[in-house]
Enzyme design. Sequence first.
Site, mmCIF file in Angstrom:
data_model
loop_
_atom_site.group_PDB
_atom_site.id
_atom_site.type_symbol
_atom_site.label_atom_id
_atom_site.label_comp_id
_atom_site.label_asym_id
_atom_site.label_seq_id
_atom_site.Cartn_x
_atom_site.Cartn_y
_atom_site.Cartn_z
ATOM 1 N N GLU A 163 -40.626 20.063 49.552
ATOM 2 C CA GLU A 163 -40.181 20.738 50.767
ATOM 3 C C GLU A 163 -38.771 20.272 51.106
ATOM 4 O O GLU A 163 -38.474 19.078 51.077
ATOM 5 C CB GLU A 163 -41.115 20.430 51.943
ATOM 6 C CG GLU A 163 -40.626 21.073 53.256
ATOM 7 C CD GLU A 163 -41.599 20.888 54.398
ATOM 8 O OE1 GLU A 163 -42.688 21.495 54.333
ATOM 9 O OE2 GLU A 163 -41.276 20.139 55.342
ATOM 10 N N TYR A 185 -38.498 26.227 58.502
ATOM 11 C CA TYR A 185 -37.805 26.998 59.530
ATOM 12 C C TYR A 185 -36.897 26.028 60.262
ATOM 13 O O TYR A 185 -36.330 25.126 59.649
ATOM 14 C CB TYR A 185 -38.813 27.706 60.448
ATOM 15 C CG TYR A 185 -38.304 29.029 60.990
ATOM 16 C CD1 TYR A 185 -37.943 30.058 60.127
ATOM 17 C CD2 TYR A 185 -38.174 29.247 62.353
ATOM 18 C CE1 TYR A 185 -37.472 31.266 60.598
ATOM 19 C CE2 TYR A 185 -37.713 30.457 62.844
ATOM 20 C CZ TYR A 185 -37.358 31.460 61.966
ATOM 21 O OH TYR A 185 -36.887 32.653 62.445
ATOM 22 N N ALA A 187 -35.991 23.010 63.090
ATOM 23 C CA ALA A 187 -36.610 21.927 63.840
ATOM 24 C C ALA A 187 -36.711 22.307 65.313
ATOM 25 O O ALA A 187 -35.797 22.882 65.887
ATOM 26 C CB ALA A 187 -35.785 20.650 63.691
ATOM 27 N N HIS A 228 -40.748 29.337 55.112
ATOM 28 C CA HIS A 228 -41.533 29.150 56.325
ATOM 29 C C HIS A 228 -41.162 30.234 57.342
ATOM 30 O O HIS A 228 -40.008 30.662 57.427
ATOM 31 C CB HIS A 228 -41.241 27.787 56.950
ATOM 32 C CG HIS A 228 -41.742 26.626 56.133
ATOM 33 N ND1 HIS A 228 -42.129 25.430 56.706
ATOM 34 C CD2 HIS A 228 -41.920 26.474 54.797
ATOM 35 C CE1 HIS A 228 -42.521 24.594 55.764
ATOM 36 N NE2 HIS A 228 -42.395 25.202 54.592
ATOM 37 N N GLY A 282 -45.510 27.235 64.798
ATOM 38 C CA GLY A 282 -44.236 26.660 65.188
ATOM 39 C C GLY A 282 -44.356 25.817 66.443
ATOM 40 O O GLY A 282 -45.397 25.786 67.111
ATOM 41 N N ASP A 283 -43.266 25.138 66.759
ATOM 42 C CA ASP A 283 -43.230 24.274 67.940
ATOM 43 C C ASP A 283 -42.898 25.079 69.187
ATOM 44 O O ASP A 283 -42.006 25.938 69.161
ATOM 45 C CB ASP A 283 -42.171 23.179 67.770
ATOM 46 C CG ASP A 283 -42.433 22.300 66.558
ATOM 47 O OD1 ASP A 283 -43.619 21.987 66.316
ATOM 48 O OD2 ASP A 283 -41.460 21.927 65.876
#
Length: 292
Positions: A17, A49, A51, A77, A108-109
């Site tokens: 990754e 993707y 951060a 991603h 996701g975040d």
Amino acid sequence: MRISDMFAKKKAVYSFEIFPPKFGDDITKIYRTLEQLRDIRPDYVSVTYSAGGSKNSHTCELAEIVRKDYGIEPLAHLTCINSTKEEVARALDGLEKAGIENVLALRGDRIAGEVADDFRYASDLIKFMKERGCKADIGAACYPECHPESVNVVEDIRHLKEKVDLGVTHLNTQLFFDNDDFFRFRDMLRLAGVTVPVQAGVMPLVKASQFGGIVKMTGAKIPSKISRMYSRFSDDPDALTEAGIAYATDQIIDLLSGGVDGIHLYIMNNAYVAERITRNVKPILDKLNSAQ
């Protein structure tokens, strides 16, 4: 090449990754890393993707570069929690136009003030991709130590099965350091009827900052063996790097011995670590895959 075809052809898929530079930064910074990874010849490279969940990302651009310029199959991603259906549709169109055949569908975040209403979970994204006729292989994430927001592991596995039933072709795990957790989790998946390949995510701990940063953020359990390693070598960067490489190598060999479907190395864009670990485990990988 579709990742599902790789799993069909190999006993153990091997991948890395990487993450793009921050949006707006010079994307060429990562080219040297890619040149070194090309020489290692992983089965594929996943491209994260952004951060923190930002919608601005070099993911599609970098995935296309990985495929066209370096001859490595990319897994792009794609997150959804902060995006509308229209934004996700544009991202999917861009990936298809770039010839990307593999997508990792993630929630996701969450970003305060930016969470959209169209997607709550990764399963919503997977369903949307299938409804739009997405032709790519769709991967999903899983957590051997249970998703931190799940009530329990039974609920967590039920949600994973829903994703697979929607069309997910393989699962990549979050990083972990105790292989018994992985093997227990894999057995529970199989009992639940989840039969897609499960690739084990391994992060070599080679910097002191990783112990208090990424590892703490993921909530991964730290075995006493790693705690001792950190206590002994945290003030000696070179020794810690060598110890981290040795621990990751041992972890991978044990996973391969247990019949893992694949290894996914979280290398933090460190091609030196990727090369060292690959050199250690490649004879075993080659032996396994030649017997397929």
